[in-house]
Design a protein around this motif. Structure first.
Motif, mmCIF file in Angstrom:
data_model
loop_
_atom_site.group_PDB
_atom_site.id
_atom_site.type_symbol
_atom_site.label_atom_id
_atom_site.label_comp_id
_atom_site.label_asym_id
_atom_site.label_seq_id
_atom_site.Cartn_x
_atom_site.Cartn_y
_atom_site.Cartn_z
ATOM 1 N N GLY A 142 0.914 -1.232 0.070
ATOM 2 C CA GLY A 142 -0.119 -0.175 0.072
ATOM 3 C C GLY A 142 0.644 1.149 0.026
ATOM 4 N N ILE A 143 2.259 1.091 0.202
ATOM 5 C CA ILE A 143 2.985 2.546 0.155
ATOM 6 C C ILE A 143 3.336 2.873 -1.388
ATOM 7 C CG2 ILE A 143 5.263 3.195 0.834
ATOM 8 C CD1 ILE A 143 5.273 1.473 3.259
ATOM 9 N N PRO A 144 3.047 3.981 -1.469
ATOM 10 C CA PRO A 144 3.062 4.765 -2.920
ATOM 11 C C PRO A 144 4.495 4.338 -3.357
ATOM 12 C CG PRO A 144 2.812 6.229 -1.386
ATOM 13 C CD PRO A 144 2.656 5.343 -0.694
ATOM 14 N N GLY A 145 4.695 3.982 -4.668
ATOM 15 C CA GLY A 145 6.066 3.797 -5.217
ATOM 16 C C GLY A 145 6.754 2.459 -5.034
ATOM 17 N N ASP A 146 7.381 1.840 -6.247
ATOM 18 C CA ASP A 146 8.055 0.707 -6.032
ATOM 19 C C ASP A 146 9.454 0.904 -5.564
ATOM 20 O OD1 ASP A 146 5.714 -0.513 -6.526
ATOM 21 O OD2 ASP A 146 6.217 -1.347 -8.777
ATOM 22 N N VAL A 147 10.097 0.087 -4.797
ATOM 23 C CA VAL A 147 11.510 0.132 -4.720
ATOM 24 C C VAL A 147 12.325 -1.254 -4.974
ATOM 25 C CG1 VAL A 147 11.183 0.112 -1.975
ATOM 26 C CG2 VAL A 147 13.194 1.133 -3.198
ATOM 27 N N ARG A 148 13.324 -1.124 -5.674
ATOM 28 C CA ARG A 148 14.082 -2.546 -5.674
ATOM 29 C C ARG A 148 15.147 -2.393 -4.662
ATOM 30 N NH1 ARG A 148 18.536 -4.585 -8.469
ATOM 31 N NH2 ARG A 148 17.845 -6.677 -9.212
ATOM 32 N N VAL A 149 15.533 -3.433 -3.948
ATOM 33 C CA VAL A 149 16.443 -3.379 -3.025
ATOM 34 C C VAL A 149 17.384 -4.916 -3.349
ATOM 35 C CG1 VAL A 149 17.116 -4.167 -0.736
ATOM 36 C CG2 VAL A 149 14.996 -2.583 -1.184
ATOM 37 N N GLN A 150 18.587 -4.483 -3.588
ATOM 38 C CA GLN A 150 19.598 -5.346 -3.679
ATOM 39 C C GLN A 150 20.371 -5.808 -2.312
ATOM 40 O OE1 GLN A 150 22.872 -4.878 -6.284
ATOM 41 N NE2 GLN A 150 22.283 -6.694 -7.486
ATOM 42 N N LEU A 151 20.346 -6.845 -1.781
ATOM 43 C CA LEU A 151 20.969 -6.971 -0.562
ATOM 44 C C LEU A 151 21.996 -7.911 -0.613
ATOM 45 C CD1 LEU A 151 20.917 -7.091 2.705
ATOM 46 C CD2 LEU A 151 19.422 -9.228 2.510
ATOM 47 N N HIS A 152 23.297 -7.196 -0.213
ATOM 48 C CA HIS A 152 24.464 -8.168 -0.329
ATOM 49 C C HIS A 152 24.964 -8.538 1.099
ATOM 50 C CE1 HIS A 152 25.070 -6.370 -4.130
ATOM 51 N NE2 HIS A 152 24.846 -5.330 -3.627
ATOM 52 N N LEU A 153 25.288 -10.082 1.396
ATOM 53 C CA LEU A 153 25.775 -10.468 2.810
ATOM 54 C C LEU A 153 27.123 -10.882 2.380
ATOM 55 C CD1 LEU A 153 22.686 -11.433 2.088
ATOM 56 C CD2 LEU A 153 22.927 -11.957 4.637
ATOM 57 N N GLN A 154 28.030 -10.502 3.442
ATOM 58 C CA GLN A 154 29.559 -11.076 3.177
ATOM 59 C C GLN A 154 29.947 -11.354 4.440
ATOM 60 O OE1 GLN A 154 32.204 -8.399 1.057
ATOM 61 N NE2 GLN A 154 33.851 -9.830 0.719
ATOM 62 N N VAL A 155 30.767 -12.513 4.650
ATOM 63 C CA VAL A 155 31.270 -12.875 5.825
ATOM 64 C C VAL A 155 32.936 -12.597 5.572
ATOM 65 C CG1 VAL A 155 32.216 -14.657 7.416
ATOM 66 C CG2 VAL A 155 29.969 -14.643 6.493
ATOM 67 N N THR A 156 33.416 -11.774 6.504
ATOM 68 C CA THR A 156 34.933 -11.233 6.477
ATOM 69 C C THR A 156 35.918 -11.901 7.330
ATOM 70 O OG1 THR A 156 34.359 -9.382 7.881
ATOM 71 C CG2 THR A 156 34.318 -9.037 5.483
ATOM 72 N N ALA A 157 37.335 -11.532 6.974
ATOM 73 C CA ALA A 157 38.465 -12.298 7.912
ATOM 74 C C ALA A 157 38.239 -11.968 9.107
ATOM 75 C CB ALA A 157 39.595 -12.008 7.092
#
Length: 370
Positions: A142-157
């Motif tokens: 119901g919130i106006p406007g679409d939004v595309r989300v790209q989610l990056h997950l990374q495990v670091t040293a």
């Protein structure tokens, strides 16, 4: 020892899409399992210094557990984390839009079709990294406007888990407020009331009787919400305070102070600048500690009173005998996010994203020994 997960138990066709489980391993030994159903942290297994791994988040051992269990368990929450009072959204022109409600009269954690109920698309899989994506659509929440989300997950040293996102507004102005909803327990089993918590915040957001913000800010001095010096979570929860009664426990938004970010985790290729410390959680018996860093202006601290030993919702993995019936306080959530209910409070900072505008944000969980 960390509970051994079966990938097959997370593979299913849901909403016409395939769910799966991905295990990321870092050079420092940290191991993280993620489901693309709700972009959930299913397992965060931390090296114990003796060659073993210990689960430090609550979770279930199958997709079915998440479908039948605690709705927010481990999920990425959006498009708007927290509550929007009476399901109302104040638009930039001052008019009000009615949104679908799912928590009494309120629109809560993205509504009945928020991201925690969506299967994210899988874009890239590496041994230590994963990229997921999802488009929030007006027809869903119901919130106006679409939004595309790209989610990056990374495990670091350095044994840190980076959750970083880019969000692009499409077609119309829109709002976005993402957070992670993992329930942490650094001891791996039992209550978190013996954990100590530090949050560099001098102010918090008081709640009205409907459990939504009053719209004001208050000093933490002399309240259960003063974590400027590390203190036991159980000590804060045990205080007598009207705000704790209203919320049913500790479940409040703390506004982070300005701070020196010189000790922030190294910026990875996916993580934007601007990280600041949101919380430091420590478990003195095991000697484990977790730093939470974020680009958000505050953090919701929820001490897990909604875990009620309900066999239908609260029987997760983790006990030596195979399962653990979670009691109140067996997990604590530290949710960096924008001000709660901000669109409905002129004094709370927020912004609308214009079409084509891109916003970047991140949460980093870094694990170390005391």
């Amino acid at each position: 020892m960390a509970y051994s997960l079966s990938r097959d138990a997370f593979q299913q066709e849901l909403q016409g899409q395939c769910t799966d489980l991905f295990t990321l391993r870092g050079a420092g030994g940290l191991q993280v399992a993620v489901s693309n159903y709700g972009a959930r942290l299913v397992q965060v297994a931390v090296p114990d210094g003796q060659g073993s791994l210990v689960d430090v988040v609550l979770g279930y051992d199958s997709l079915q557990g998440y479908l039948a269990g605690q709705l927010s368990m481990g999920a990425l929450i959006g498009r708007w984390a927290g509550r929007l009072r009476d399901g109302l959204l104040v638009l930039p022109d001052g008019s009000h839009l009615q949104l679908p409600t799912n928590s009494g009269p309120h629109h809560h954690h993205g509504g009945p079709r928020g991201s925690r109920f969506q299967v994210f698309a899988v874009e890239d899989v590496q041994s230590d990294a994963l990229t997921l994506s999802h488009t929030f659509r007006a027809e869903d929440d119901g919130i106006p406007g679409d939004v595309r989300v790209q989610l990056h997950l990374q495990v670091t040293a350095d044994n840190a888990l980076h959750l970083a996102w880019t969000a692009e507004a499409l077609h119309a102005p829109t709002v976005l407020n993402l957070t992670g909803h993992a329930f942490f327990n650094l001891s791996g089993l039992g209550s978190t009331h013996g954990h100590t918590l530090l949050v560099p915040a001098s102010r918090y957001v008081p709640l009205a009787p409907d459990v939504c913000p009053t719209g004001a800010l208050a000093a933490v001095q002399g309240t259960p919400f003063d974590f400027r010096q590390a203190r036991r979570v159980g000590e804060a929860v045990a205080e007598t305070d009207e705000q704790l009664v209203l919320a049913g426990g500790l479940d409040h938004y703390l506004v982070l102070d300005e701070q020196d970010a010189s000790h922030a985790p190294p910026i990875s290729a996916i993580t934007p600048a601007g990280l600041r410390l949101a919380a430091l959680l420590c478990e003195p018996v095991s000697g484990r500690a977790m730093e939470v860093w974020s680009t958000a202006p505050g953090v919701q601290v929820y001490a897990g009173h909604g875990l009620k030993a309900d066999p239908a919702r609260d029987r997760g993995r983790g006990a030596l005998q195979g399962h653990w019936l979670w009691q109140p306080g067996d997990g604590i959530c530290l949710e960096p996010m924008e001000y709660p209910d901000a669109p409905n409070h002129p004094a709370f900072p927020m912004r609308w994203l214009a079409p084509g505008e891109v916003e970047r944000g991140a949460i980093v969980y870094r694990f170390r020994s005391l």
